[in-house]
Design an enzyme around this catalytic site. Structure first.
Site, mmCIF file in Angstrom:
data_model
loop_
_atom_site.group_PDB
_atom_site.id
_atom_site.type_symbol
_atom_site.label_atom_id
_atom_site.label_comp_id
_atom_site.label_asym_id
_atom_site.label_seq_id
_atom_site.Cartn_x
_atom_site.Cartn_y
_atom_site.Cartn_z
ATOM 1 N N TYR A 12 0.817 -1.220 0.000
ATOM 2 C CA TYR A 12 0.000 0.000 0.000
ATOM 3 C C TYR A 12 0.851 1.269 0.000
ATOM 4 C CZ TYR A 12 -3.718 -3.190 1.587
ATOM 5 O OH TYR A 12 -4.610 -4.217 1.722
ATOM 6 N N HIS A 53 0.942 -11.353 1.488
ATOM 7 C CA HIS A 53 -0.077 -10.600 0.764
ATOM 8 C C HIS A 53 -0.686 -11.391 -0.387
ATOM 9 C CE1 HIS A 53 -1.347 -6.188 -0.072
ATOM 10 N NE2 HIS A 53 -2.325 -7.022 -0.297
#
Length: 272
Positions: free
Chosen positions: A44, A102
């Site tokens: 992110y 992730h």
């Protein structure tokens, strides 16, 4: 109740795609509303701002639950642990409460990254570990590869997508699911059923969707910058959908609306 549910109170404030002051302000509102669980990721690019936001809150460390995720680029043996240590530095923390992989690694061999994740856990860099975007078979394989409890498989989960295969795998493996794209990035609001059901409970369409997810045994991850929406997303624990309404919403999963496709994420696995 699994440890992930205990740590997050079943509701997590997501930080993607927020950055800088917008993120810190949203986190402040979320904390005022009652959120104590916050989700970020190396991918992110906002771990530092998340750390700044956590510092701004001034809450005791034991009252907050912080999740971050290791980028697939850091799944190599030389990169993994240093990347986690860098995440902790950015977050201003000695450990994260939940550390996730992730994505499954490109190529499909999940063992090396899982073993490195277990090392991070053993070193105390994370209190709990988990995965995200794993298929049912990957979940079954994962519990055979490492002994440490896997507390979450964070996946796209909303009423417009049938995830019964993953739900069955969660029961089989003991790996709970947690949701992202919980309101299908707004797509659910195009379907009047949710508002219709909500009217009977004095709740919004979005609250009905989130409550349905919770009653499926899946924790929720939501994001907004608007106080009213942040409050509404949090206020989903004071009503219970009837079995009839759950069944009506279950039928909507046949819509087959998937957001995270290979067109969006080329390295996505072949979904169940």
């Amino acid at each position: 109740m699994n440890i992930y549910f205990q740590n997050t109170n079943q509701r997590t404030f997501g930080t993607f795609p927020l950055t800088e002051k917008e993120l810190r302000d949203a986190m402040g509102i979320a904390a005022e509303v009652g959120y104590r669980s916050f989700d970020t990721a190396q991918m992110y690019g906002n771990e530092k701002e998340t750390g700044d936001g956590l510092a701004d809150l001034g809450l005791p460390r034991e009252e907050i639950c912080v999740t971050t995720k290791v980028h697939p680029d850091n799944f190599g043996a030389a990169e993994f642990l240093p990347s986690v240590e860098e995440s902790l530095k950015k977050l201003r923390l000695d450990y994260v409460d939940v550390l996730l992989l992730h994505w499954p690694p490109i190529g499909g061999d999940i063992a090396p990254s899982l073993l490195l994740l277990a090392q991070a856990y053993e070193k105390g860099l994370a209190k709990n570990i988990g995965v995200s975007n794993y298929t049912a078979q990957m979940m079954r394989d994962a519990v055979k590869i490492i002994d440490a409890p896997i507390v979450s498989n964070q996946v796209e989960f909303h009423p417009l997508l049938n995830q019964d295969v993953l739900l069955a795998a969660a029961t089989e493996t003991g790996i709970p699911l947690s949701s992202y794209c919980s309101v299908a990035r707004g797509e659910v609001f195009k379907h009047p059923l949710f508002a219709e059901i909500g009217a009977g409970y004095g709740k919004t369409a979005g609250q009905v969707v989130l409550r349905w997810i919770l009653q499926k045994g899946v924790s929720i991850n939501t994001m907004s910058t608007k106080r009213a929406n942040i409050q509404a997303n949090f206020d989903v624990m004071d009503f219970t959908l009837s079995s009839i309404d759950m069944d009506r919403i279950d039928a909507m999963t046949q819509t087959g609306y998937r957001i995270v496709t290979e067109d969006l994420v080329p390295w996505a696995p072949e979904w169940d």
